[in-house]
Design a protein around this motif. Structure first.
Motif, PDB file in Angstrom:
ATOM      1  N   LEU A 304       4.635  -6.325 -13.209  1.00  0.00           N
ATOM      2  CA  LEU A 304       3.488  -5.485 -13.531  1.00  0.00           C
ATOM      3  C   LEU A 304       2.320  -5.748 -12.594  1.00  0.00           C
ATOM      4  CD1 LEU A 304       3.593  -5.740 -17.438  1.00  0.00           C
ATOM      5  CD2 LEU A 304       4.403  -3.864 -16.007  1.00  0.00           C
ATOM      6  N   SER A 305       2.142  -7.000 -12.204  1.00  0.00           N
ATOM      7  CA  SER A 305       1.028  -7.345 -11.326  1.00  0.00           C
ATOM      8  C   SER A 305       1.197  -6.784  -9.922  1.00  0.00           C
ATOM      9  CB  SER A 305       0.869  -8.868 -11.259  1.00  0.00           C
ATOM     10  OG  SER A 305       0.554  -9.401 -12.529  1.00  0.00           O
ATOM     11  N   ALA A 306       2.426  -6.477  -9.551  1.00  0.00           N
ATOM     12  CA  ALA A 306       2.689  -5.894  -8.233  1.00  0.00           C
ATOM     13  C   ALA A 306       2.456  -4.388  -8.219  1.00  0.00           C
ATOM     14  CB  ALA A 306       4.125  -6.201  -7.800  1.00  0.00           C
ATOM     15  N   ASP A 307       2.222  -3.800  -9.405  1.00  0.00           N
ATOM     16  CA  ASP A 307       2.000  -2.362  -9.519  1.00  0.00           C
ATOM     17  C   ASP A 307       0.496  -2.086  -9.521  1.00  0.00           C
ATOM     18  OD1 ASP A 307       3.463   0.361 -10.460  1.00  0.00           O
ATOM     19  OD2 ASP A 307       1.518   0.165 -11.448  1.00  0.00           O
ATOM     20  N   ARG A 308       0.028  -1.235  -8.624  1.00  0.00           N
ATOM     21  CA  ARG A 308      -1.413  -1.010  -8.490  1.00  0.00           C
ATOM     22  C   ARG A 308      -2.027  -0.381  -9.734  1.00  0.00           C
ATOM     23  NH1 ARG A 308      -3.105   0.861  -2.367  1.00  0.00           N
ATOM     24  NH2 ARG A 308      -2.351  -1.001  -1.293  1.00  0.00           N
ATOM     25  N   ASP A 309      -1.260   0.434 -10.449  1.00  0.00           N
ATOM     26  CA  ASP A 309      -1.793   1.042 -11.654  1.00  0.00           C
ATOM     27  C   ASP A 309      -1.906   0.046 -12.798  1.00  0.00           C
ATOM     28  OD1 ASP A 309      -2.123   3.582 -10.595  1.00  0.00           O
ATOM     29  OD2 ASP A 309      -0.076   4.195 -11.087  1.00  0.00           O
ATOM     30  N   MET A 310      -1.170  -1.053 -12.711  1.00  0.00           N
ATOM     31  CA  MET A 310      -1.110  -2.000 -13.809  1.00  0.00           C
ATOM     32  C   MET A 310      -1.985  -3.229 -13.605  1.00  0.00           C
ATOM     33  SD  MET A 310       0.853  -0.856 -16.167  1.00  0.00           S
ATOM     34  CE  MET A 310       0.859  -2.402 -17.041  1.00  0.00           C
ATOM     35  N   VAL A 311      -2.124  -3.686 -12.370  1.00  0.00           N
ATOM     36  CA  VAL A 311      -2.745  -4.992 -12.137  1.00  0.00           C
ATOM     37  C   VAL A 311      -4.161  -5.055 -12.691  1.00  0.00           C
ATOM     38  CG1 VAL A 311      -3.554  -4.375  -9.808  1.00  0.00           C
ATOM     39  CG2 VAL A 311      -3.181  -6.799 -10.434  1.00  0.00           C
ATOM     40  N   GLY A 312      -4.910  -3.970 -12.597  1.00  0.00           N
ATOM     41  CA  GLY A 312      -6.274  -3.972 -13.083  1.00  0.00           C
ATOM     42  C   GLY A 312      -6.394  -4.083 -14.582  1.00  0.00           C
ATOM     43  N   GLN A 313      -5.303  -3.776 -15.298  1.00  0.00           N
ATOM     44  CA  GLN A 313      -5.310  -3.873 -16.752  1.00  0.00           C
ATOM     45  C   GLN A 313      -4.939  -5.274 -17.238  1.00  0.00           C
ATOM     46  OE1 GLN A 313      -6.080  -1.270 -18.985  1.00  0.00           O
ATOM     47  NE2 GLN A 313      -6.770  -0.222 -17.142  1.00  0.00           N
ATOM     48  N   LEU A 314      -4.474  -6.122 -16.331  1.00  0.00           N
ATOM     49  CA  LEU A 314      -3.922  -7.415 -16.716  1.00  0.00           C
ATOM     50  C   LEU A 314      -4.841  -8.597 -16.491  1.00  0.00           C
ATOM     51  CD1 LEU A 314      -0.353  -6.936 -15.229  1.00  0.00           C
ATOM     52  CD2 LEU A 314      -0.904  -7.086 -17.666  1.00  0.00           C
ATOM     53  N   ARG A 315      -5.755  -8.473 -15.556  1.00  0.00           N
ATOM     54  CA  ARG A 315      -6.519  -9.662 -15.173  1.00  0.00           C
ATOM     55  C   ARG A 315      -7.762  -9.276 -14.384  1.00  0.00           C
ATOM     56  NH1 ARG A 315      -1.606 -10.467 -12.821  1.00  0.00           N
ATOM     57  NH2 ARG A 315      -1.484 -12.621 -13.613  1.00  0.00           N
TER      58      ARG A 315
END
Length: 468
Positions: A304-315
């Motif tokens: 998920l952290s490697a996905d640009r749409d997801m990383v901002g939601q994780l940390r």
């Protein structure tokens, strides 16, 4: 700063699973054609004001909006325009029948980002209605919801609506730059029940025109710019030594690039993930389902952290955005500086992030200081059942059964100044549009004309439900 919340995660499969169960889509609620025309005219006229900061058009635009409200029945002294920080704010008050109840505060912003006519197909400050869209700077960010809100409040005033809880409309004038007007408003309007922000939240439409999801913004990452500076005595370029400010800064940034802030979660991000997980396809979908089941799953987090749409939601994320260094081509650099932009997970103090940067770059000769970015630390808002119910009711009147999901913006809005004071704030923008139509801050910004009626209905419905 109109921002996507969770774009791309609720895909067509979610649409299919939802609407197969609920039946055919309903037509969006119809509104009086005259009201549609009024909202469209407000939007078009609003675009024509070049409300770029620095500039002098925000007060002029505010005066135009005040004239529309006064024409609808607001008393002139119920709509105030105040000069603030080289711009202006507008505050309109709609009294409630029960003065013991705290008012609802509706916020948005009148300013826009710069747009250079030479770069655009059409002049950015000349509104054009073409092929079902309104084109122009601010068409979606955010003179759209400003126009919808003013139109709805004007309608309610003409009809003699008497809410139990009062409504205050507060429009800032420099949201796209230093955000000093919002800071001023938050200081002036502390005693409110909650904030409804038109500059966040909204609906996503698939490329074939079907609604996919509505996201209610209940949190936003706060914004912080840090400056990393390395200095050195320098000297003649023909006599290089072991130290070089540019090389040292490059090594510092390399260490920063390799660092990843710890993953974090909140009830808001988990609600978004759970809504998207069942139908998200591919490896990201597999990782998302595993993450929802176990937020400590390291392999899922890595995917998920490697996905640009997801990383901002994780940390929290920090990234170098600008560098400056040296003073002459034939001299060793005496100074090298990098600007690092951080988007901070709600609830994390910006000073804690600064201290982390110091540890990560591990350079005792470097300084790390916070720049004057105008932002502020702010927590997430609680998921109030009354807000979720009111928004869901309005959205389902437009599109029965459509998922309404709380979300966290990766970008910042004026809401953070109120959240920082303990006032809950929610992004409830009325527009539904395709991701491919989102040109906020970009060239040829536009908004679909056919989203106007639904937005007008939604704002009226939500205001009436939350002011009972």
């Amino acid at each position: 700063m109109k921002t996507k919340l969770f774009a791309g995660l609720a895909a067509a499969a979610l649409l299919a699973s939802t609407f197969c169960a609920t039946g055919a889509l309903a037509e969006p609620p119809k509104v009086d054609p005259a009201l549609h025309d009024q909202a469209l005219e407000l939007l078009k006229k609003g675009i024509s004001f070049r409300t770029v900061i620095p500039g002098d058009q925000v007060p002029v635009y505010a005066a135009y909006l005040k004239s529309a409200l006064v024409k609808a029945g607001f008393k002139p002294d119920e709509v105030a325009i105040e000069p603030v920080a080289g711009s202006a704010v507008l505050i309109a008050r709609y009294a409630g029948t029960n003065p013991s109840l705290k008012p609802i505060l509706v916020i948005d912003h009148m300013d826009v980002v710069e747009a250079k006519p030479a770069d655009w197909t059409r002049d950015p400050f000349t509104p054009v209605v073409e092929n079902g869209y309104v084109f122009g700077r601010g068409a979606i960010d955010d003179k759209f919801d400003v126009s919808m809100i003013v139109t709805v409040l004007s309608k309610l005033k003409r009809e003699g609506w008497k809410p139990q809880r009062g409504v205050i409309l507060a429009l800032s004038g420099d949201e796209e730059t230093q955000m000093q007007t919002a800071r001023h408003l938050a200081g002036e309007l502390k005693g409110v029940e909650m904030v409804l922000n038109g500059d966040a939240g909204g609906g996503e439409v698939s490329e074939d025109g079907k609604p996919v999801i509505y996201t209610l913004q209940a949190a936003e990452k706060t914004y912080a710019d840090f400056e990393i500076t390395v200095t050195d005595p320098g000297g003649h370029s023909s006599r290089p030594g072991k130290t070089n400010a540019i090389y040292r800064l490059g090594a510092d940034l390399a260490r920063l690039s390799a660092y990843q802030f710890p993953a974090m979660e909140s009830e808001i991000t988990m609600a978004s993930f759970k809504a998207a997980a069942p139908s998200e396809p591919g490896p990201v979908g597999d990782a998302l389902r595993r993450y929802v089941a176990n937020p400590k799953d390291a392999e899922a987090l890595a995917t998920l952290s490697a996905d640009r749409d997801m990383v901002g939601q994780l940390r929290t994320t920090c990234v170098a955005t600008m560098i400056q260094g040296g003073h002459a081509t034939n001299a060793l650099p005496q100074r090298a500086t990098a600007s690092v932009n951080c988007r901070i997970f709600p609830g994390t103090p910006s000073e804690e992030v600064r201290k982390t940067l110091v540890k990560v770059i591990a350079d005792p000769g470097a300084t790390v200081k916070r720049e004057n970015d105008g932002s502020i630390d702010a927590p997430a808002s609680p998921l109030r059942p009354d807000v979720l119910a009111a928004v869901t009711k309005a959205v389902h009147a437009r599109y029965p059964g459509l998922p309404v999901v709380p979300g966290m913006s990766a970008g910042a809005t004026d809401s953070m100044f109120f959240r920082a004071q303990g006032v809950p704030a929610y992004g409830v923008g009325g527009a539904f549009m395709k991701s491919s139509d989102d040109f906020a801050h970009g060239l040829n910004e536009r908004v679909p004309v056919d989203t106007i009626d639904g937005a007008l209905f939604q704002w009226e419905s939500v205001l009436k439900d939350l002011t009972k």
